[in-house]
Design an enzyme around this catalytic site. Structure first.
Site, mmCIF file in Angstrom:
data_model
loop_
_atom_site.group_PDB
_atom_site.id
_atom_site.type_symbol
_atom_site.label_atom_id
_atom_site.label_comp_id
_atom_site.label_asym_id
_atom_site.label_seq_id
_atom_site.Cartn_x
_atom_site.Cartn_y
_atom_site.Cartn_z
ATOM 1 N N LYS A 150 -31.775 13.270 -19.754
ATOM 2 C CA LYS A 150 -31.388 12.532 -18.550
ATOM 3 C C LYS A 150 -30.163 11.665 -18.808
ATOM 4 O O LYS A 150 -30.027 11.082 -19.881
ATOM 5 C CB LYS A 150 -32.549 11.638 -18.111
ATOM 6 C CG LYS A 150 -32.172 10.697 -16.962
ATOM 7 C CD LYS A 150 -33.205 9.614 -16.720
ATOM 8 C CE LYS A 150 -32.557 8.256 -16.855
ATOM 9 N NZ LYS A 150 -33.416 7.143 -16.380
ATOM 10 N N GLU A 170 -28.339 12.539 -12.923
ATOM 11 C CA GLU A 170 -28.795 11.420 -12.090
ATOM 12 C C GLU A 170 -27.648 10.541 -11.602
ATOM 13 O O GLU A 170 -27.225 9.626 -12.299
ATOM 14 C CB GLU A 170 -29.810 10.556 -12.862
ATOM 15 C CG GLU A 170 -30.297 9.360 -12.032
ATOM 16 C CD GLU A 170 -31.350 8.497 -12.736
ATOM 17 O OE1 GLU A 170 -31.680 8.771 -13.901
ATOM 18 O OE2 GLU A 170 -31.823 7.534 -12.109
ATOM 19 N N LYS A 187 -31.384 14.360 -10.022
ATOM 20 C CA LYS A 187 -32.229 13.180 -9.813
ATOM 21 C C LYS A 187 -31.452 12.155 -8.995
ATOM 22 O O LYS A 187 -30.723 11.327 -9.558
ATOM 23 C CB LYS A 187 -32.662 12.598 -11.166
ATOM 24 C CG LYS A 187 -33.435 11.281 -11.041
ATOM 25 C CD LYS A 187 -34.157 10.914 -12.316
ATOM 26 C CE LYS A 187 -34.779 9.530 -12.201
ATOM 27 N NZ LYS A 187 -35.732 9.238 -13.274
ATOM 28 N N GLY A 244 -36.027 3.790 -7.623
ATOM 29 C CA GLY A 244 -34.933 2.836 -7.433
ATOM 30 C C GLY A 244 -35.272 1.469 -6.878
ATOM 31 O O GLY A 244 -34.418 0.826 -6.278
HETATM 32 P P1 13P Z 1 -37.059 4.175 -11.037
HETATM 33 O O1 13P Z 1 -37.924 5.241 -10.375
HETATM 34 O O2 13P Z 1 -37.803 2.928 -11.381
HETATM 35 O O3 13P Z 1 -35.779 3.972 -10.297
HETATM 36 O O4 13P Z 1 -36.669 4.752 -12.457
HETATM 37 C C1 13P Z 1 -36.279 6.044 -12.549
HETATM 38 C C2 13P Z 1 -35.220 6.184 -13.552
HETATM 39 O O5 13P Z 1 -35.358 6.923 -14.490
HETATM 40 C C3 13P Z 1 -33.981 5.432 -13.371
HETATM 41 O O6 13P Z 1 -33.016 5.906 -14.251
#
Ligand code: 13P
Length: 337
Positions: free
Chosen positions: A134, A175, A217, A260
């Site tokens: 990620k 992401e 993501k 988020g």
């Molecule tokens: P949140 O779902 O708390 O936003 O975290 C997901 C995540 O991996 C953020 O990089």
């Protein structure tokens, strides 16, 4: 070479999604502070071991994103944490960016770092058991921002990361997060999200990243957190699907939303509503951090005697989000618990 397309499909198998447990050291410290627990290596281990050992979570959780410390860590009894996941059929993943830093020349925007030496780190992580990775880019909405400069540099870095992952035999989770901070209406989030996704997919194409082998993501299209007029669950689901249909190619196997900062129940309701609407070429799934962990963190509160309560809370959220994958979540599931 490993079959990355089939790994990506396994991660977004029907009814399942990802637990993001890859909080960096400063972030986990912040989370622990909220329950008055010091962020020691042992506490971080105990907390994550509790989550990973939760009986039955594997029915709803296909993969877990780990932090560098965690992928090397052993449980209290000496079993590697990675092995606990593997034994349940859960795929280990790893966060590989090194964080969002201030973007030079644009003081209110960020650029994610971590490309230097990435090829070697990916190969090491693969040896430690990771099968996906990620990288998170952060886009803020505010006065005159996001700039094209911020969107384009982050999209370029995301694609460079993704191309290296494919080479290393890891499924890249791409992401680009448009933050929900601010008082803006949902239309501005829609516009920033669409611009960001367009840039990201253009860079992925330019850098020869096969879309069948990656997962996206993203944020959902939401009203700013401080906006007085909050879009309804239905409006968010419709706006998000409409936005993604315009820009996300059908070859992508799945979209795993981040939460988020949405409350756990709202994040589940949004995902559920999108799956009720359906009619899209991708699996619509979750990769939640806070929305899967918040109640478990509170229930655990750093106490060995509360491990059962923490696991129950985590299992419940995993089950609710598993149902939301099929549009089968309802408020009665919350009440029954
Ligand atoms: P949140 O779902 O708390 O936003 O975290 C997901 C995540 O991996 C953020 O990089």
């Amino acid at each position: 070479m490993p079959d990355l397309a089939s790994t990506a499909q396994t991660i977004v198998a029907p009814g399942k999604g990802i637990l993001a447990a890859d909080e960096s050291s400063p972030t986990i410290e912040k989370r622990f502070k909220s329950i008055d627990v010091p962020s020691t290596e042992e506490n971080r281990r105990d907390y994550r071991e509790m989550l990973f050992r939760t009986t039955g979570a594997e029915e709803f959780i296909s993969g877990v994103i780990l932090f560098d410390e965690t992928i090397r860590q052993n449980a209290a009894d000496g079993t590697p944490l990675v092995k606990i996941l593997e034994d349940k059929g859960i795929i280990p993943g790893i966060k590989v960016d090194t964080g969002a830093k201030q973007l030079a020349g644009s003081p209110n925007e960020k650029i994610t770092e971590g490309l230097d030496g990435l090829r070697d780190r990916l190969s090491e992580y693969r040896g430690l058991g990771a099968r996906f990775a990620k990288w998170r880019a952060v886009i803020s909405i505010g006065d005159g921002i996001p700039s094209d400069y911020c969107i384009d540099t982050n999209a370029h870095a995301l694609a460079r990361y993704a191309a290296l992952c494919i080479e290393a035999g890891l499924v890249p989770i791409v992401e680009p997060e448009v933050l929900m901070d601010g008082g803006h209406p949902i239309e501005r989030c829609n516009e920033a999200t669409e611009r960001t996704l367009r840039a990201v997919f253009a860079e992925l194409a330019a850098q020869r990243v096969p879309l069948e082998q990656i997962l996206l993501k993203p944020n959902m299209v939401l009203s700013g957190k401080e906006c007085p007029k909050q879009a309804s669950v239905r409006e968010v689901a419709e706006a998000t699907i409409a936005c993604f249909k315009r820009v996300v190619p059908a070859a992508l196997p799945g979209i795993v939303f981040l939460s988020g900062g949405q409350s756990d129940e709202i994040a589940t309701a949004h995902l559920n509503e999108m799956n009720k609407i359906g009619g899209v070429p991708w699996e619509l799934s979750f990769s939640y951090g806070r929305a899967l962990q918040a109640p478990a963190l509170k229930a655990w509160a750093g106490k060995k005697t509360h491990v059962d309560a923490g696991q129950k809370a985590y299992y419940h959220r995993a089950r609710c989000n598993g149902a939301a994958r099929k549009g089968a979540y309802s408020e009665s599931m919350e009440k029954a618990a």
